[in-house]
Design a protein around this motif. Structure first.
Motif, PDB file in Angstrom:
ATOM      1  N   MET A 229       6.206   7.032  13.917  1.00 32.69           N
ATOM      2  CA  MET A 229       6.613   5.979  12.974  1.00 32.69           C
ATOM      3  C   MET A 229       6.487   6.373  11.502  1.00 32.69           C
ATOM      4  N   LYS A 230       7.450   5.945  10.536  1.00 34.67           N
ATOM      5  CA  LYS A 230       7.580   6.746   9.382  1.00 34.67           C
ATOM      6  C   LYS A 230       7.368   5.354   8.431  1.00 34.67           C
ATOM      7  N   ILE A 231       6.432   5.163   7.481  1.00 31.81           N
ATOM      8  CA  ILE A 231       6.017   4.302   6.914  1.00 31.81           C
ATOM      9  C   ILE A 231       6.110   5.050   5.105  1.00 31.81           C
ATOM     10  N   VAL A 232       7.043   4.424   4.495  1.00 27.20           N
ATOM     11  CA  VAL A 232       7.066   4.621   2.997  1.00 27.20           C
ATOM     12  C   VAL A 232       6.514   3.826   2.287  1.00 27.20           C
ATOM     13  N   LEU A 233       5.479   4.149   1.207  1.00 24.49           N
ATOM     14  CA  LEU A 233       4.901   3.137   0.081  1.00 24.49           C
ATOM     15  C   LEU A 233       5.557   3.321  -1.232  1.00 24.49           C
ATOM     16  N   VAL A 234       6.230   2.296  -1.451  1.00 21.71           N
ATOM     17  CA  VAL A 234       6.628   2.243  -3.044  1.00 21.71           C
ATOM     18  C   VAL A 234       5.892   1.223  -3.879  1.00 21.71           C
ATOM     19  N   GLY A 235       6.028   1.666  -5.200  1.00 22.32           N
ATOM     20  CA  GLY A 235       5.465   0.568  -6.226  1.00 22.32           C
ATOM     21  C   GLY A 235       5.189   1.329  -7.602  1.00 22.32           C
ATOM     22  N   TYR A 236       4.838   0.631  -8.302  1.00 25.04           N
ATOM     23  CA  TYR A 236       4.395   1.166  -9.962  1.00 25.04           C
ATOM     24  C   TYR A 236       3.344   2.103  -9.788  1.00 25.04           C
ATOM     25  N   MET A 237       3.353   2.794 -10.833  1.00 26.10           N
ATOM     26  CA  MET A 237       2.117   3.813 -11.142  1.00 26.10           C
ATOM     27  C   MET A 237       0.856   3.006 -10.788  1.00 26.10           C
ATOM     28  N   ALA A 238      -0.200   3.546 -10.417  1.00 26.79           N
ATOM     29  CA  ALA A 238      -1.422   2.963 -10.153  1.00 26.79           C
ATOM     30  C   ALA A 238      -1.458   1.822  -9.192  1.00 26.79           C
ATOM     31  N   SER A 239      -0.387   1.502  -8.512  1.00 30.26           N
ATOM     32  CA  SER A 239      -0.521   0.470  -7.525  1.00 30.26           C
ATOM     33  C   SER A 239      -1.087   0.708  -6.278  1.00 30.26           C
TER      34      SER A 239
ATOM     35  N   VAL B 116      -2.138  -2.994 -15.917  1.00 33.20           N
ATOM     36  CA  VAL B 116      -2.741  -2.659 -17.207  1.00 33.20           C
ATOM     37  C   VAL B 116      -4.137  -2.243 -17.218  1.00 33.20           C
ATOM     38  N   GLU B 117      -4.922  -2.969 -16.281  1.00 33.91           N
ATOM     39  CA  GLU B 117      -6.386  -2.666 -16.258  1.00 33.91           C
ATOM     40  C   GLU B 117      -6.565  -1.413 -15.393  1.00 33.91           C
ATOM     41  N   ARG B 118      -5.694  -0.943 -14.444  1.00 38.25           N
ATOM     42  CA  ARG B 118      -5.755   0.381 -13.602  1.00 38.25           C
ATOM     43  C   ARG B 118      -5.430   1.462 -14.519  1.00 38.25           C
ATOM     44  N   ILE B 119      -4.115   1.194 -15.204  1.00 36.60           N
ATOM     45  CA  ILE B 119      -3.466   2.374 -15.861  1.00 36.60           C
ATOM     46  C   ILE B 119      -4.411   2.468 -17.048  1.00 36.60           C
ATOM     47  N   SER B 120      -5.065   1.557 -17.903  1.00 39.71           N
ATOM     48  CA  SER B 120      -5.777   2.047 -18.936  1.00 39.71           C
ATOM     49  C   SER B 120      -7.038   2.963 -18.572  1.00 39.71           C
ATOM     50  N   LYS B 121      -7.399   2.778 -17.211  1.00 39.31           N
ATOM     51  CA  LYS B 121      -8.622   3.621 -17.019  1.00 39.31           C
ATOM     52  C   LYS B 121      -8.308   5.178 -16.778  1.00 39.31           C
ATOM     53  N   GLU B 122      -7.066   5.127 -16.421  1.00 42.00           N
ATOM     54  CA  GLU B 122      -6.608   6.698 -16.044  1.00 42.00           C
ATOM     55  C   GLU B 122      -5.405   7.217 -16.797  1.00 42.00           C
ATOM     56  N   LYS B 123      -5.235   6.630 -18.059  1.00 42.82           N
ATOM     57  CA  LYS B 123      -4.387   7.274 -18.968  1.00 42.82           C
ATOM     58  C   LYS B 123      -4.009   8.777 -19.073  1.00 42.82           C
ATOM     59  N   ASP B 124      -5.288   9.401 -19.306  1.00 41.75           N
ATOM     60  CA  ASP B 124      -5.115  10.864 -19.370  1.00 41.75           C
ATOM     61  C   ASP B 124      -4.482  11.598 -18.202  1.00 41.75           C
ATOM     62  N   ASP B 125      -4.538  11.049 -16.990  1.00 39.13           N
ATOM     63  CA  ASP B 125      -3.610  11.570 -15.850  1.00 39.13           C
ATOM     64  C   ASP B 125      -2.306  11.145 -15.805  1.00 39.13           C
TER      65      ASP B 125
ATOM     66  N   GLU C 182      -0.461  -1.835 -26.462  1.00 39.94           N
ATOM     67  CA  GLU C 182       1.012  -1.709 -26.056  1.00 39.94           C
ATOM     68  C   GLU C 182       1.416  -1.498 -24.724  1.00 39.94           C
ATOM     69  N   LEU C 183       0.453  -1.306 -23.958  1.00 30.60           N
ATOM     70  CA  LEU C 183       0.628  -1.166 -22.392  1.00 30.60           C
ATOM     71  C   LEU C 183       1.271  -2.188 -21.798  1.00 30.60           C
ATOM     72  N   PRO C 184       0.825  -3.477 -22.047  1.00 32.16           N
ATOM     73  CA  PRO C 184       1.311  -4.419 -21.321  1.00 32.16           C
ATOM     74  C   PRO C 184       3.006  -4.703 -21.547  1.00 32.16           C
ATOM     75  N   GLU C 185       3.393  -4.607 -22.594  1.00 36.11           N
ATOM     76  CA  GLU C 185       4.613  -4.519 -23.139  1.00 36.11           C
ATOM     77  C   GLU C 185       5.549  -3.430 -22.367  1.00 36.11           C
ATOM     78  N   PHE C 186       4.810  -2.119 -22.470  1.00 36.34           N
ATOM     79  CA  PHE C 186       5.457  -1.172 -21.748  1.00 36.34           C
ATOM     80  C   PHE C 186       5.527  -1.201 -20.289  1.00 36.34           C
ATOM     81  N   ILE C 187       4.588  -1.532 -19.806  1.00 38.24           N
ATOM     82  CA  ILE C 187       4.829  -1.854 -18.217  1.00 38.24           C
ATOM     83  C   ILE C 187       5.693  -2.826 -17.832  1.00 38.24           C
ATOM     84  N   GLY C 188       5.395  -4.081 -18.516  1.00 34.42           N
ATOM     85  CA  GLY C 188       6.411  -4.970 -18.425  1.00 34.42           C
ATOM     86  C   GLY C 188       7.799  -4.783 -18.314  1.00 34.42           C
TER      87      GLY C 188
END
Length: 170
Positions: free
Chosen positions: A1-11, A109-118, A129-135
């Protein structure tokens, strides 16, 4: 079985993918890690040395390679992977299950703001500005993500619960 996970960064694609693979007893591959091992350099360095066009071609080649050679696998893709070239068609044609891990903009936004350096894409964006960028980014990418066979609302769920929900879909 092959399962592929997709989604935005930090999802949660890599976290959920590792946990799911462990529970199902199959191999887990993070596409970004696979590319870095193949090239012997970081995604960040590939981008800066060779440019995005080179990276996207390489990403497509590596995606096809992983899906062709592995029998049972959980594959976590990069946030942009489904959105370039024929990658989403490759994912749909070469996998048994494609799953979009969907999160709201505030949760991202909450997840990404905690790991922006990575995260090179957002490293230099101020938190306000993160909410607008992510949106905006999500608006462009969501049509690709929504082509996945399964769409899973992951808001307010921990990784174990997401894995349990995925197992119900299989």
């Amino acid at each position: 079985m092959k399962i592929v996970l997709v989604g935005y960064m930090a999802s949660g694609k890599s976290t959920v993918g590792r946990l799911l693979a462990r529970q199902l007893g199959v191999e887990f591959v993070d596409l970004d890690d696979y590319i870095e091992q193949h090239q012997k350099k970081s995604i960040k360095n590939i981008f800066s040395e060779k440019g995005e066009i080179f990276f996207r071609k390489l990403e497509h080649q590596m995606l096809a390679e992983v899906l062709e050679k592995e029998k049972s696998i959980i594959l976590s893709t990069g946030g942009g992977t489904p959105c370039y070239g024929t990658n989403m068609a490759t994912i749909l044609n070469q996998s048994d299950h494609s799953i979009y891990l969907n999160l709201s903009i505030p949760n991202l936004v909450e997840r990404i703001s905690k790991e922006k350096d990575d995260r090179p894409l957002v490293k230099n964006i101020v938190d306000e500005e993160l909410p607008e960028f992510i949106g905006k980014h999500l608006f462009e990418r969501r049509p690709y993500y929504l082509q996945a066979k399964h769409i899973l609302d992951c808001n307010d769920l921990d990784a174990e619960t997401v894995v349990a929900r995925i197992k119900e879909l299989l």
